[in-house]
Design a protein around this motif. Structure first.
Motif, mmCIF file in Angstrom:
data_model
loop_
_atom_site.group_PDB
_atom_site.id
_atom_site.type_symbol
_atom_site.label_atom_id
_atom_site.label_comp_id
_atom_site.label_asym_id
_atom_site.label_seq_id
_atom_site.Cartn_x
_atom_site.Cartn_y
_atom_site.Cartn_z
ATOM 1 N N LEU A 1 -2.748 -1.221 -7.153
ATOM 2 C CA LEU A 1 -2.782 -0.920 -5.583
ATOM 3 C C LEU A 1 -4.018 -1.455 -4.868
ATOM 4 N N HIS A 2 -5.211 -0.933 -5.910
ATOM 5 C CA HIS A 2 -6.434 -1.200 -5.503
ATOM 6 C C HIS A 2 -6.727 -2.866 -5.515
ATOM 7 N N ALA B 1 0.876 -1.038 0.001
ATOM 8 C CA ALA B 1 -0.009 0.094 -0.202
ATOM 9 C C ALA B 1 0.853 1.227 0.016
ATOM 10 N N GLU B 2 2.072 1.282 0.817
ATOM 11 C CA GLU B 2 2.361 2.549 1.080
ATOM 12 C C GLU B 2 3.605 2.598 -0.046
ATOM 13 N N ALA C 1 -2.342 2.372 -10.167
ATOM 14 C CA ALA C 1 -3.241 2.495 -9.465
ATOM 15 C C ALA C 1 -4.169 1.287 -9.217
ATOM 16 N N SER D 1 1.539 3.574 -3.371
ATOM 17 C CA SER D 1 1.063 4.953 -3.320
ATOM 18 C C SER D 1 2.100 5.888 -3.519
ATOM 19 N N GLU D 2 3.361 5.610 -2.919
ATOM 20 C CA GLU D 2 4.561 6.601 -3.072
ATOM 21 C C GLU D 2 4.945 6.724 -4.480
ATOM 22 N N GLU E 1 2.978 8.608 -6.774
ATOM 23 C CA GLU E 1 2.757 10.006 -6.658
ATOM 24 C C GLU E 1 4.146 10.593 -7.417
#
Length: 442
Positions: free
Chosen positions: A365-366, A289-290, A362, A293-294, A297
């Motif tokens: 991640l989901h 997750a981390e 994305a 997401s990182e 970005e």
């Protein structure tokens, strides 16, 4: 009578400038729509030669059909040669033309002063021509053979300078650009080879008009089948050096800069895949997750920075976000040119790939973080890992391919040999031309 002759000369000169501008604008329109007009391009090459002879005739009464035909043959040979070499060594003209046009626009956006400077110098040289002709006729009061020789010298010299200053620097910048694909760069290069024939012939005649270099100690005489050919080593050296400095050297620099730029893009992609694989191969829900997401970005920020580094790409994205009412006709031309050029621009390919990769990150991640169990989460991560390992290998192959395509093409050697032989032939032709001009005047 002098006034009438000079007014006729001005009419031809103004018509020459006006029609050349129209033809060049039409050529640009063809480029923006990815269409290439061979007839229009050939006429644009032939028309200035006819106008040069017409301007000389209106002022001096001097005209010789054989000389005109020889210059026209030289222009046609150069144009046909560039088309043949382009068909053999370069990519499709329909793709290369809008890409070259787009790169010219981008260079103007990036360094607007240089095109204006080249245009100013070329304009001054062009306007100096009729002023100098008027000076010869009305101030110095030349007439007869003296006027004819002076007008011919001024015509070959001033118009050649205007053409060289107006086009050569731009072509050199195109050849040296790191953003051009190699097919488009090769197209610019072979066009340079084609234009070398008429330009070198014009320069050679101008050089002979100020003195015969074959009479110097550096002249070389060769007798073949009873015909003596007097070659000028200085002239051969000048033509050869001109081609090396304005075509070969910028081309080699551009090829290597382009390879380095494409390799840098491939390495950017590799680094993203490396980070992604590092995250996916660590079986931990919080890490997934981390890390994803990182990375998403970071990829978004890096892509935004990349777009801001390139003025034309940033401008295109900005215009696409506007409504039709907000876009000017000039903006539409700009968008039309780049829409045809984007497919062969490695930077647009990189942007599309990174955009797609952001969406995939994305989605991953989901998909991974919503798995019902730890084991299912790891299984999904492994499936993504297999996909991105393959992508990572392809990015590495692209990096290696960039190094291979960064080597100058073999036709460079052919071009250099052609220039060496061609300059000798052009030197002899120019000598014959000038001798005929002197005989016709005398």
């Amino acid at each position: 009578m002098k006034v009438i002759s000079f007014l006729g000369f001005l009419a031809v000169f103004i018509g020459f400038i006006a029609l050349t501008t129209i033809l060049m604008n039409r050529q640009k329109q063809s480029a923006r729509s990815a269409r290439s007009s061979t007839i229009n391009g050939l006429f644009l090459a032939i028309f200035p030669v006819v106008c040069i002879f017409a301007m000389i005739w209106t002022v001096t009464g001097f005209f010789d059909l054989k000389l005109l035909l020889l210059f026209l043959i030289a222009v046609c040979c150069g144009y046909i040669l560039s088309m043949l070499l382009g068909a053999i060594f370069a990519g499709p003209l329909a793709k290369a033309t809008p890409r070259i046009m787009a790169e010219s626009i981008e260079q103007s956006l990036r360094s607007p002063v240089w095109p204006l400077l080249f245009l100013a110098v070329s304009t001054i040289a062009t306007l100096a021509y009729p002023i100098y002709i008027g000076y010869l006729m009305f101030w110095r009061q030349l007439s007869g053979d003296a006027l004819t020789l002076s007008v011919i010298k001024a015509t070959f010299l001033l118009l050649a300078v205007a053409g060289v200053v107006g086009t050569i620097p731009m072509l050199m910048r195109l050849l040296a650009s790191p953003n051009l694909d190699e097919d488009s760069r090769a197209r610019v290069f072979v066009n340079q080879i084609g234009s070398l024939i008429p330009n070198a012939l014009l320069a050679a005649v101008a050089l002979y008009s100020f003195g015969d270099p074959t009479q110097s100690a550096n002249g070389l005489g060769i007798e073949i089948l009873g015909y003596r050919m007097a070659l000028s080593l200085p002239l051969i050296g000048v033509v050869f050096a001109f081609f090396l400095l304005t075509a070969v050297l910028p081309y080699v620099v551009g090829v290597n800069r382009g390879a380095a730029a494409r390799e840098a893009l491939a390495k950017r992609q590799q680094s993203v895949y490396d980070r992604l694989l590092e995250i996916l191969t660590f079986p931990n829900a919080q890490k997934y997750a981390e890390g994803l997401s990182e990375l998403g970005e970071e990829t978004k920020n890096e892509l935004g920075e990349f777009i801001r580094e390139h003025a034309a790409i940033s401008r295109m994205i900005e215009l696409k976000g506007k409504s039709e009412a907000e876009i000017t006709e000039l903006d539409r031309d700009f968008l039309g040119t780049y829409s045809h050029a984007a497919d062969v621009d490695a930077r647009f390919q990189h942007i599309r790939l990174m955009d797609k990769l952001q969406d995939e990150i994305a989605t991953a991640l989901h998909d991974i973080t919503t798995a019902p169990s730890e084991g299912e989460m790891v299984n999904k991560a492994n499936r993504y890992t297999a996909v991105y390992l393959d992508r990572r290998r392809r990015a590495a192959d692209a990096s290696e391919e960039s190094r291979r395509t960064g080597k100058p093409r073999l036709f460079l050697l052919t071009s250099v040999l052609f220039t060496a032989l061609g300059s000798a032939v052009l030197g002899q032709t120019a000598k014959w031309l000038w001798e005929n001009i002197l005989q016709l005047i005398g």
